[in-house]
Design a protein around this motif. Structure first.
Motif, short mmCIF file in Angstrom:
data_model
loop_
_atom_site.label_atom_id
_atom_site.label_comp_id
_atom_site.label_asym_id
_atom_site.label_seq_id
_atom_site.Cartn_x
_atom_site.Cartn_y
_atom_site.Cartn_z
N ASP A 157 0.82 -1.21 0.00
CA ASP A 157 0.00 0.00 0.00
C ASP A 157 0.86 1.26 0.00
OD1 ASP A 157 -2.35 -1.42 -0.05
OD2 ASP A 157 -2.66 -1.34 2.12
N GLU A 158 1.96 1.23 0.77
CA GLU A 158 2.84 2.40 0.84
C GLU A 158 3.58 2.62 -0.48
OE1 GLU A 158 3.88 2.40 5.62
OE2 GLU A 158 4.98 1.07 4.26
N LEU A 159 3.92 1.53 -1.16
CA LEU A 159 4.59 1.67 -2.45
C LEU A 159 3.63 2.29 -3.47
CD1 LEU A 159 7.50 0.93 -3.29
CD2 LEU A 159 6.56 -1.13 -4.36
N ARG A 160 2.39 1.80 -3.49
CA ARG A 160 1.40 2.38 -4.40
C ARG A 160 1.10 3.84 -4.04
NH1 ARG A 160 -1.23 -2.63 -3.24
NH2 ARG A 160 -0.95 -4.14 -4.94
N SER A 161 1.01 4.12 -2.73
CA SER A 161 0.71 5.49 -2.29
C SER A 161 1.83 6.45 -2.66
CB SER A 161 0.49 5.52 -0.78
OG SER A 161 -0.68 4.83 -0.43
N ALA A 162 3.08 5.98 -2.59
CA ALA A 162 4.21 6.83 -2.97
C ALA A 162 4.08 7.24 -4.43
CB ALA A 162 5.52 6.11 -2.72
N TRP A 163 3.74 6.28 -5.29
CA TRP A 163 3.56 6.59 -6.71
C TRP A 163 2.40 7.57 -6.90
CZ3 TRP A 163 -0.80 5.45 -9.72
CH2 TRP A 163 -0.66 5.75 -11.08
#
Length: 238
Positions: free
Chosen positions: A223-229
């Motif tokens: 979720d954090e990886l997607r949110s960063a993008w």
């Protein structure tokens, strides 16, 4: 203006690829480069300063050498640059062969991207010979493709390395998250049209539109990886 060769997609609503920088992002290898660049500077007749070394971080081989040459008063001819490139490559290769430590959380983050089914590419200014040595530590299985600094027309901060990485994955750069540690690399990724997850290592980097800053990769989840993008992309378009 630089454009990706990848086909443009009208729906840019999801993260599809991760483009990983190497030195200082995945591997704690900048300290190894510190040793080798300082030794080269001495070989050319002058002690390297912290300011000059910092200015070379994230540079292409030629860019870094020209800064060291300017510092030492060495004429930058084709012959002298070729000699210095060979000298530095041999020295770093020897140091790499003794082992390269990981950056905190980097190996788990690589595995996470694979588990998420994302396309992945290594995008580095380091030249191919040293990349091959480093891949023995990192693991080739984490990448669909690798792009080295001597395989593009110009290295970072030019966008060419990231444009090639995205193109090899068959993705528009807007679908890609670049994971970087340096101002030079982050600028290259943004110029290419990627969102940037910035995890500083050797130098402080200021937040810019299109960058999401994180202290380290330790504990990052899907979720954090997607949110960063998503957050980086939103900051650019707002």
């Amino acid at each position: 203006m630089f454009e990706s060769n990848a086909s443009s997609e009208s729906d840019a609503s999801e993260l599809r690829g991760v483009l990983w920088d190497m030195d200082g992002t995945l591997l704690d290898s900048e300290k190894i480069w510190d040793v080798a660049v300082a030794e080269l500077s001495l070989e050319l007749g002058r002690v390297l300063t912290a300011e000059v070394r910092t200015s070379t971080l994230g540079n292409s081989m030629q860019g870094a050498l020209r800064k060291v040459f300017a510092h030492t008063g060495t004429e930058a001819t084709e012959q002298s640059l070729g000699w210095a490139r060979d000298w530095l490559t041999d020295r770093v290769g020897h140091l790499f062969s003794e082992g390269i430590p990981w950056r905190p959380g980097a190996k788990d983050a690589l595995g996470l991207a694979r588990e998420m089914g994302l396309g992945t590419a290594l995008v580095t200014n380091t030249e191919r010979g040293l990349v091959e040595t480093a891949l023995e530590t990192i693991g080739r299985e984490y990448f669909d493709f690798t792009v080295s600094g001597d395989e593009v027309e110009e290295g970072k901060p030019h966008p060419a390395p990231y444009l090639l990485g995205a193109s090899l994955l068959g993705l528009d750069p807007s679908h890609c998250l670049a994971v970087e540690d340096s101002p030079t690399g982050s600028l290259a990724a943004r110029r290419a049209g990627c969102s940037v997850l910035l995890v500083p290592s050797e130098v402080e980097v200021s937040a810019e539109p299109g960058y999401v800053l994180r202290d380290s990769l330790v504990g990052i989840n899907a979720d954090e990886l997607r949110s960063a993008w998503c957050d980086a992309r939103s900051a650019t378009s707002s």
